[in-house]
Enzyme design. Sequence first.
Site, PDB file in Angstrom:
ATOM      1  N   CYS A 142      -7.746   8.424  11.532  1.00  0.00           N
ATOM      2  CA  CYS A 142      -6.335   8.797  11.541  1.00  0.00           C
ATOM      3  C   CYS A 142      -6.178  10.287  11.877  1.00  0.00           C
ATOM      4  O   CYS A 142      -6.543  10.707  12.963  1.00  0.00           O
ATOM      5  CB  CYS A 142      -5.685   8.420  10.215  1.00  0.00           C
ATOM      6  SG  CYS A 142      -3.868   8.326  10.319  1.00  0.00           S
ATOM      7  N   LYS A 163       8.125   6.640  10.972  1.00  0.00           N
ATOM      8  CA  LYS A 163       6.806   6.252  10.481  1.00  0.00           C
ATOM      9  C   LYS A 163       6.413   4.871  10.995  1.00  0.00           C
ATOM     10  O   LYS A 163       7.194   3.917  10.917  1.00  0.00           O
ATOM     11  CB  LYS A 163       6.816   6.238   8.948  1.00  0.00           C
ATOM     12  CG  LYS A 163       5.453   6.008   8.313  1.00  0.00           C
ATOM     13  CD  LYS A 163       5.563   6.097   6.800  1.00  0.00           C
ATOM     14  CE  LYS A 163       4.229   5.993   6.124  1.00  0.00           C
ATOM     15  NZ  LYS A 163       4.322   6.116   4.661  1.00  0.00           N
ATOM     16  N   SER A 193      -0.559   3.774   9.131  1.00  0.00           N
ATOM     17  CA  SER A 193       0.382   4.549   8.328  1.00  0.00           C
ATOM     18  C   SER A 193       0.411   5.973   8.880  1.00  0.00           C
ATOM     19  O   SER A 193      -0.359   6.824   8.460  1.00  0.00           O
ATOM     20  CB  SER A 193      -0.027   4.543   6.850  1.00  0.00           C
ATOM     21  OG  SER A 193       0.860   5.329   6.079  1.00  0.00           O
ATOM     22  N   HIS A 235      -6.531   2.492   9.927  1.00  0.00           N
ATOM     23  CA  HIS A 235      -7.217   2.513   8.633  1.00  0.00           C
ATOM     24  C   HIS A 235      -7.883   1.192   8.264  1.00  0.00           C
ATOM     25  O   HIS A 235      -7.460   0.512   7.321  1.00  0.00           O
ATOM     26  CB  HIS A 235      -6.233   2.903   7.531  1.00  0.00           C
ATOM     27  CG  HIS A 235      -5.794   4.329   7.575  1.00  0.00           C
ATOM     28  ND1 HIS A 235      -6.581   5.371   7.151  1.00  0.00           N
ATOM     29  CD2 HIS A 235      -4.636   4.877   8.010  1.00  0.00           C
ATOM     30  CE1 HIS A 235      -5.935   6.506   7.308  1.00  0.00           C
ATOM     31  NE2 HIS A 235      -4.748   6.249   7.824  1.00  0.00           N
ATOM     32  N   GLU A 237     -10.513   1.014   6.657  1.00  0.00           N
ATOM     33  CA  GLU A 237     -11.153   1.224   5.358  1.00  0.00           C
ATOM     34  C   GLU A 237     -10.218   0.952   4.176  1.00  0.00           C
ATOM     35  O   GLU A 237     -10.670   0.869   3.022  1.00  0.00           O
ATOM     36  CB  GLU A 237     -11.687   2.658   5.250  1.00  0.00           C
ATOM     37  CG  GLU A 237     -10.683   3.719   4.862  1.00  0.00           C
ATOM     38  CD  GLU A 237      -9.754   4.156   5.983  1.00  0.00           C
ATOM     39  OE1 GLU A 237      -8.896   5.019   5.747  1.00  0.00           O
ATOM     40  OE2 GLU A 237      -9.882   3.624   7.117  1.00  0.00           O
ATOM     41  N   ARG A 249       5.322   4.085  -4.121  1.00  0.00           N
ATOM     42  CA  ARG A 249       5.430   5.516  -4.446  1.00  0.00           C
ATOM     43  C   ARG A 249       6.679   6.112  -3.815  1.00  0.00           C
ATOM     44  O   ARG A 249       7.440   6.835  -4.454  1.00  0.00           O
ATOM     45  CB  ARG A 249       4.187   6.254  -3.941  1.00  0.00           C
ATOM     46  CG  ARG A 249       4.183   7.762  -4.197  1.00  0.00           C
ATOM     47  CD  ARG A 249       3.201   8.449  -3.269  1.00  0.00           C
ATOM     48  NE  ARG A 249       3.633   8.336  -1.866  1.00  0.00           N
ATOM     49  CZ  ARG A 249       2.823   8.497  -0.827  1.00  0.00           C
ATOM     50  NH1 ARG A 249       1.533   8.746  -1.009  1.00  0.00           N
ATOM     51  NH2 ARG A 249       3.296   8.397   0.409  1.00  0.00           N
TER      52      ARG A 249
END
Length: 306
Positions: A142, A163, A193, A235, A237, A249
């Site tokens: 990223c 986003k 993201s 991502h 991972e 969040r």
Amino acid sequence: MPIKVPDTLPAREALHSEGIDLIDSSTASRQDIRPMRVLLLNLMPKKVQTEIQYARLLGASPLQVELTLMTTASYQPRNTGQDHLIEFYRTLDDIRDEYFDALIITGAPIETLPFTEVKYWEELSEIIEWSRSHVFRRLGICWGAQALLKVLHGVEKYDMGKKLFGVYDHNLEPGCASRLMQGFIDRFPMPVSRYTANNANDIESAGLQILARSEESGVAMARCKQTGDLFILNHLEYDADTLGQEYWRDKQAGIDTKPPEHYFPDNDDSKEPINRWRPYAFLLFNNWINELYQDTPFDLSSIKNA
């Protein structure tokens, strides 16, 4: 073959509970092999969570991997205790005279900032330049991939204005015969993201090979054929709940945010997401370690003369 991490690292317990094969320092020192030395520059706020994510993938290899954790000296993260950093993390000054098979640079939640406004940009640039003579191969994730693309190849990132958030299907590039992608099917999912992107034309104009891309989220993976450096803009991972944690969040902080696309079953955020991408994460990292093992010199100090 197991992965070697510090004997007292808190992440060991979580890794052990998942069945990840770990090796302690005393046992590793008795084995008559050279482990693959991987340096993880962890720029994520949640250090332990990120340690687990990468150690899980590296530990699945049949080769012994020695993982060294690294942080920046010029910026102290607020979300990790100083004691943890002092005990388990090293800075460039600590390892300046050492050699590694690979450097992994994680993502960081600072991608909307211009590179030069990042507090540790000067230090990060120095680390990347140092790696040319002390590390055989680099892997960026990223924002870490974007930083490597900028320093090594002059490739800029661009603000998308909103986003990109969700799990998107990605296609292998036609004619892609990279050893890294062996075993991949033509279309596979990856979590995304980020607010920024890299232009495919810029990447290819820099002489880099695009390995996978998405109609919705753009370029996903590229590599340098000359060095073998790998740039992963998304991502693989991530844990199953990582995007969900980020979503909740933001909701709790009063931020108007939509659920991650193609993430919650039936787009219902009350349902548990399913990790559909993890098999490809294990496959990619296993391919990467295997290729690294085949290509890297036995005497790592010879890197400086390459």
